[in-house]
Write a protein that holds these residues in place. Structure first.
Motif, short mmCIF file in Angstrom:
data_model
loop_
_atom_site.label_atom_id
_atom_site.label_comp_id
_atom_site.label_asym_id
_atom_site.label_seq_id
_atom_site.Cartn_x
_atom_site.Cartn_y
_atom_site.Cartn_z
N GLY A 116 -3.33 -10.11 -4.18
CA GLY A 116 -3.41 -9.81 -5.60
C GLY A 116 -4.80 -9.33 -5.98
N LEU A 117 -4.90 -8.09 -6.49
CA LEU A 117 -6.19 -7.55 -6.90
C LEU A 117 -6.50 -7.80 -8.37
N SER A 118 -5.46 -7.90 -9.18
CA SER A 118 -5.61 -8.16 -10.61
C SER A 118 -4.28 -8.70 -11.13
N ASP A 119 -4.17 -8.81 -12.43
CA ASP A 119 -2.91 -9.28 -13.01
C ASP A 119 -1.77 -8.28 -12.81
N THR A 120 -2.09 -7.01 -12.59
CA THR A 120 -1.06 -5.98 -12.51
C THR A 120 -1.00 -5.26 -11.17
N TRP A 121 -2.03 -5.38 -10.34
CA TRP A 121 -2.07 -4.63 -9.09
C TRP A 121 -2.10 -5.55 -7.88
N LYS A 122 -1.35 -5.14 -6.82
CA LYS A 122 -1.35 -5.83 -5.54
C LYS A 122 -1.55 -4.83 -4.41
N LEU A 123 -2.18 -5.30 -3.34
CA LEU A 123 -2.40 -4.47 -2.16
C LEU A 123 -1.72 -5.11 -0.97
N GLY A 124 -0.87 -4.36 -0.29
CA GLY A 124 -0.22 -4.83 0.92
C GLY A 124 -0.81 -4.12 2.14
N LEU A 125 -1.14 -4.88 3.17
CA LEU A 125 -1.61 -4.35 4.45
C LEU A 125 -0.62 -4.76 5.52
N GLY A 126 -0.10 -3.79 6.27
CA GLY A 126 0.99 -4.10 7.19
C GLY A 126 0.80 -3.55 8.58
N ILE A 127 1.42 -4.22 9.54
CA ILE A 127 1.48 -3.76 10.92
C ILE A 127 2.92 -3.82 11.39
N GLN A 128 3.24 -3.02 12.40
CA GLN A 128 4.60 -2.95 12.91
C GLN A 128 4.58 -2.72 14.42
N GLY A 129 5.45 -3.39 15.13
CA GLY A 129 5.55 -3.21 16.57
C GLY A 129 6.99 -3.22 17.02
N GLY A 130 7.25 -2.58 18.14
CA GLY A 130 8.62 -2.55 18.63
C GLY A 130 8.74 -1.76 19.91
N VAL A 131 9.96 -1.36 20.21
CA VAL A 131 10.27 -0.63 21.45
C VAL A 131 11.17 0.55 21.12
N ASN A 132 10.84 1.73 21.67
CA ASN A 132 11.71 2.90 21.62
C ASN A 132 12.27 3.15 23.01
N VAL A 133 13.56 3.40 23.10
CA VAL A 133 14.17 3.80 24.37
C VAL A 133 14.57 5.26 24.22
N VAL A 134 13.89 6.15 24.94
CA VAL A 134 14.08 7.59 24.77
C VAL A 134 14.36 8.25 26.11
#
Length: 308
Positions: A116-134
């Protein structure tokens, strides 16, 4: 102690995010999933996991020809929610793509930290991992062997109740294909997205969005679109993609997508989407260009109308 721990989590995720953005060009395998970013923003930005602060599930079915038995189809599934009083978001995605030139099956998990940055603004920081079969083709491009490749992505999502801005690289790792031509068609895009919601009347809501995509050996791509919801029951929309052409292909990439959605009760949303072009085609093609998609979105315990 709690404040110190929270800052460490934010610093760690932010460090991974900016480090990944600074990396060199690599390859991506999730083109079908990326094109569904309007219905599933987590497809291009892991920081969206948990933004809606309620558990959501989205399933999409994609097919080129409905009247031809056995025609190729693709399926995607996404789910996300929050824990820790909304501070942490988790997500899961699965992809089974059989409609593009390089079929892909994959599973991916996302984690996001929401500050939460203020009463009206939020910041999300994300990561993602997985596997692709190609499929990895031999030098003659005649035969192929399925290969499992790791997948890792990062993103940031800044939002208020009516506005959002996101930046992300959903694919960071660099699989090696040697000198095979297949490597030219797998890219790691950088996404910038923004949008919001505006009330045009008591029963009319406008949801505009813009997407800018940058990647090596491709022209800059820009998507402009909007959806209009009436009484939070029926929604119609359109978006237009400009640019994004590759030096490896002479086919045009500009296309339009039309959408129609309906809210069934409080828990279920159904949608139909038609694209005037199958965007993942990489060689000139004289057959039917359009693609059809069906969507089922389920929210067990919705906290009001889900705009995004």
């Amino acid at each position: 102690m709690h404040i110190c721990s929270t800052r460490k989590v934010a610093a760690t995720v932010a460090g991974i995010f900016f480090l990944a953005l600074a990396g060199s060009d690599c390859l991506a395998q999730k083109g079908i999933l990326y094109e569904q970013y309007v219905q599933n923003p987590m497809a291009i930005n892991p920081a969206f996991a948990g933004v809606r602060e309620s558990f959501n599930m989205t399933a999409m079915f994609r097919r080129k020809w409905f009247r031809i038995q056995g025609a190729p189809s693709s399926q995607t599934f996404a789910a996300d929610g929050t824990f820790g009083n909304g501070k942490y978001g988790i997500g899961f995605q699965a992809l089974n793509d059989q409609t593009s030139a390089f079929s892909t099956t994959g599973v991916y998990a996302s984690f996001a930290y929401h500050l939460g940055l203020s009463d009206t603004w939020k910041l999300g920081l994300g990561i993602q991992g997985g596997v692709n079969v190609v499929p990895v083709f031999d030098q003659s491009l005649v035969s192929s062997n399925n290969t499992a490749l790791g997948s890792f992505g990062v993103g940031a999502w800044l939002r208020s109740d009516n506005l959002y801005v996101g930046v992300s690289k959903p694919e960071v790792l660099s699989p090696t294909f040697g000198d095979q031509r297949i490597g030219y068609y797998y890219q790691r895009p950088l996404y910038f997205t923004a949008g919001g919601s505006y009330d045009l009347g008591e029963e009319i809501m406008l949801l505009p969005h813009v997407l800018v995509v940058q990647q090596k050996d491709y022209d800059l791509r820009v998507d402009l679109g909007a959806r209009v919801w009436f009484s939070e029951k029926i929604g119609i929309g359109a978006s237009y993609r400009m640019g994004g052409g590759s030096k490896f292909s002479t086919s045009k990439v500009n296309y339009m997508q039309l959408s129609a959605e309906v809210q069934v009760g409080k828990n279920v949303k159904l949608g139909y989407f038609y694209g005037t072009r199958q965007v993942e085609i990489i060689t000139p093609y004289n057959g039917p260009q359009g693609i059809h998609e069906l969507m089922l979105k389920f929210t067990p315990n919705p906290d009001g109308f889900q705009k995004f």
